[in-house]
Design a protein around this motif. Structure first.
Motif, PDB file in Angstrom:
ATOM      1  N   GLY A  27      -6.996  85.253  17.614  1.00 30.41           N
ATOM      2  CA  GLY A  27      -7.720  83.965  17.549  1.00 30.41           C
ATOM      3  C   GLY A  27      -8.035  83.461  16.184  1.00 30.41           C
ATOM      4  O   GLY A  27      -8.152  82.297  15.960  1.00 30.41           O
ATOM      5  N   GLY A  28      -8.453  84.425  15.319  1.00 30.95           N
ATOM      6  CA  GLY A  28      -8.822  83.839  14.014  1.00 30.95           C
ATOM      7  C   GLY A  28      -7.525  83.196  13.117  1.00 30.95           C
ATOM      8  O   GLY A  28      -7.451  82.407  12.463  1.00 30.95           O
ATOM      9  N   VAL A  29      -6.408  83.894  13.644  1.00 29.34           N
ATOM     10  CA  VAL A  29      -4.993  83.504  12.958  1.00 29.34           C
ATOM     11  C   VAL A  29      -4.814  82.079  13.486  1.00 29.34           C
ATOM     12  O   VAL A  29      -4.230  81.114  12.718  1.00 29.34           O
ATOM     13  N   LEU A  31      -6.934  79.909  14.806  1.00 26.60           N
ATOM     14  CA  LEU A  31      -7.707  78.886  14.297  1.00 26.60           C
ATOM     15  C   LEU A  31      -7.459  78.584  12.842  1.00 26.60           C
ATOM     16  O   LEU A  31      -7.555  76.993  12.611  1.00 26.60           O
ATOM     17  N   ALA A  32      -6.946  79.470  11.894  1.00 24.07           N
ATOM     18  CA  ALA A  32      -6.597  79.058  10.739  1.00 24.07           C
ATOM     19  C   ALA A  32      -5.353  77.938  10.955  1.00 24.07           C
ATOM     20  O   ALA A  32      -5.302  77.102  10.012  1.00 24.07           O
ATOM     21  N   LEU A  33      -4.192  78.368  11.731  1.00 27.88           N
ATOM     22  CA  LEU A  33      -3.419  77.566  11.601  1.00 27.88           C
ATOM     23  C   LEU A  33      -3.505  76.061  12.307  1.00 27.88           C
ATOM     24  O   LEU A  33      -2.835  75.050  11.798  1.00 27.88           O
ATOM     25  N   VAL A  34      -4.510  76.044  13.139  1.00 25.49           N
ATOM     26  CA  VAL A  34      -4.838  74.714  13.461  1.00 25.49           C
ATOM     27  C   VAL A  34      -5.886  73.930  12.476  1.00 25.49           C
ATOM     28  O   VAL A  34      -5.570  72.636  12.459  1.00 25.49           O
ATOM     29  N   LEU A  35      -6.733  74.621  11.749  1.00 24.26           N
ATOM     30  CA  LEU A  35      -7.582  73.893  10.590  1.00 24.26           C
ATOM     31  C   LEU A  35      -6.629  73.729   9.258  1.00 24.26           C
ATOM     32  O   LEU A  35      -7.100  72.592   8.765  1.00 24.26           O
ATOM     33  N   TRP A  36      -5.805  74.561   9.002  1.00 26.14           N
ATOM     34  CA  TRP A  36      -5.321  74.349   7.857  1.00 26.14           C
ATOM     35  C   TRP A  36      -3.987  73.296   7.666  1.00 26.14           C
ATOM     36  O   TRP A  36      -3.534  72.752   8.601  1.00 26.14           O
ATOM     37  N   ARG A  37      -4.472  72.315   6.831  1.00 28.34           N
ATOM     38  CA  ARG A  37      -3.675  71.057   6.662  1.00 28.34           C
ATOM     39  C   ARG A  37      -1.898  71.078   6.445  1.00 28.34           C
ATOM     40  O   ARG A  37      -1.128  70.587   7.010  1.00 28.34           O
ATOM     41  N   GLY A  38      -1.747  72.506   5.999  1.00 35.21           N
ATOM     42  CA  GLY A  38      -0.253  72.723   5.653  1.00 35.21           C
ATOM     43  C   GLY A  38       0.555  73.030   7.184  1.00 35.21           C
ATOM     44  O   GLY A  38       1.600  72.756   7.090  1.00 35.21           O
ATOM     45  N   GLY A 105      -3.507  76.201  28.140  1.00 34.67           N
ATOM     46  CA  GLY A 105      -4.277  77.346  27.432  1.00 34.67           C
ATOM     47  C   GLY A 105      -4.987  78.055  28.349  1.00 34.67           C
ATOM     48  O   GLY A 105      -5.185  79.288  28.056  1.00 34.67           O
ATOM     49  N   LEU A 106      -5.823  77.412  29.220  1.00 29.97           N
ATOM     50  CA  LEU A 106      -6.828  77.926  30.046  1.00 29.97           C
ATOM     51  C   LEU A 106      -5.750  78.798  31.033  1.00 29.97           C
ATOM     52  O   LEU A 106      -6.064  80.014  31.366  1.00 29.97           O
ATOM     53  N   GLY A 107      -4.743  78.445  31.647  1.00 31.56           N
ATOM     54  CA  GLY A 107      -4.072  79.083  32.542  1.00 31.56           C
ATOM     55  C   GLY A 107      -3.456  80.383  31.819  1.00 31.56           C
ATOM     56  O   GLY A 107      -3.268  81.619  32.272  1.00 31.56           O
ATOM     57  N   LEU A 173      -3.685  79.217  20.237  1.00 32.70           N
ATOM     58  CA  LEU A 173      -3.226  77.867  19.729  1.00 32.70           C
ATOM     59  C   LEU A 173      -3.545  76.907  20.600  1.00 32.70           C
ATOM     60  O   LEU A 173      -3.744  75.699  20.173  1.00 32.70           O
ATOM     61  N   LEU A 174      -3.026  76.779  22.076  1.00 35.83           N
ATOM     62  CA  LEU A 174      -3.292  75.774  22.804  1.00 35.83           C
ATOM     63  C   LEU A 174      -4.770  75.455  23.106  1.00 35.83           C
ATOM     64  O   LEU A 174      -5.126  74.358  23.021  1.00 35.83           O
ATOM     65  N   LEU A 175      -5.516  76.334  23.029  1.00 36.78           N
ATOM     66  CA  LEU A 175      -6.849  76.373  23.488  1.00 36.78           C
ATOM     67  C   LEU A 175      -7.632  75.404  22.543  1.00 36.78           C
ATOM     68  O   LEU A 175      -8.379  74.649  22.357  1.00 36.78           O
ATOM     69  N   LEU A 176      -7.268  76.051  21.061  1.00 30.83           N
ATOM     70  CA  LEU A 176      -8.068  75.640  19.959  1.00 30.83           C
ATOM     71  C   LEU A 176      -7.446  74.171  19.522  1.00 30.83           C
ATOM     72  O   LEU A 176      -8.198  73.438  18.797  1.00 30.83           O
ATOM     73  N   ALA A 177      -6.126  74.219  19.712  1.00 31.48           N
ATOM     74  CA  ALA A 177      -5.625  72.730  19.284  1.00 31.48           C
ATOM     75  C   ALA A 177      -5.772  71.496  19.987  1.00 31.48           C
ATOM     76  O   ALA A 177      -5.664  70.344  19.496  1.00 31.48           O
TER      77      ALA A 177
END
Length: 238
Positions: A27-29, A31-38, A105-107, A173-177
């Motif tokens: 989940g941390g990885v 979240l970082a991928l979703v938040l990081w601009r790159g 993501g929920l599924g 990724l699906l849930l957080l994005a």
């Protein structure tokens, strides 16, 4: 064991969730991928694939004639279908795009909690294969083929730990994005931009586009909360 026997075994077997620390690390990885601009443009491209797949699936379910899907390098996409231009079917089809990542993501979280990581990966592969049949531009074809090939390769050749890690990462990724594109619409003042899903919904229902964006955002956040409580129940209990 034949290929079909292997596939059936994958679809019916159970793989328990990894330790909570591994689940949270994934989940941390994510979240970082979703938040990081790159990394966000690449994640958003994945979200766009699911977004357009949601439009396409619901278009078929409500009786519209699906013409094709296009994915663009700016991470946008478009699904073209033919049918009645107004009515409940059109409204549901338009709303399905932004809801699709949260629903998928929920599924995915529910399947993982039930120990069905391989079933999840094969289901995602099937979804990508169906999307591939409807892609109508070269860039979209390249994106879907690369994602499909990677998912199938890990599902078929990787060890159980790698398979579980990929399944977890995709679910997170699906849930957080899912909420971020809607937040961007609100923050950027683009919720009513001509041609956007909320703008089209506003024209069909006379409900303001900003309200549609908020409703879709609330649904995506709700999916995120339920998904997190499924994958990491102790996280929300603290």
């Amino acid at each position: 064991m034949t290929g079909w026997d292997r596939l059936w075994d994958d679809l019916t077997s159970r793989q328990p969730l990894p330790d909570p620390a591994v689940v949270l690390a994934a989940g941390g990885v994510a979240l970082a991928l979703v938040l990081w601009r790159g990394s966000w443009p690449r994640v958003r491209l994945l979200v766009t694939v699911v977004h357009e797949a949601g439009h396409a699936l619901v278009a078929l379910l409500v009786g519209r004639r699906l013409q094709g899907i296009r994915l663009h390098s700016d991470t946008s996409g478009v699904t073209v279908s033919r049918g009645r231009p107004t009515g409940p079917g059109m409204v549901v089809m338009l709303a399905a795009g932004y809801l699709a990542p949260a629903v998928l993501g929920l599924g995915a979280a529910l399947l993982l909690a039930d120990g069905r990581a391989l079933l999840l990966l094969w289901s995602l592969s099937l979804l990508l294969l169906l999307v591939l049949l409807w892609i109508r531009n070269g860039f979209g074809l390249l994106v879907v083929v690369v994602v499909l090939a990677g998912t199938v390769a890990v599902t078929w050749y990787a060890d159980a730990r790698t398979q579980s890690a990929l399944a977890l990462l995709l679910a997170w990724l699906l849930l957080l994005a899912a909420p971020r594109p809607l937040v961007e619409l609100l923050v950027g003042g683009r919720a009513g931009r001509r041609g956007s899903d909320p703008d089209q919904l506003a024209r069909l229902t006379r409900i303001p586009s900003v309200l549609w964006t908020l409703l879709l955002l609330a649904a995506s956040v709700s999916g995120l909360v339920v998904g997190v409580s499924t994958l990491a129940p102790d996280l929300l209990a603290r």
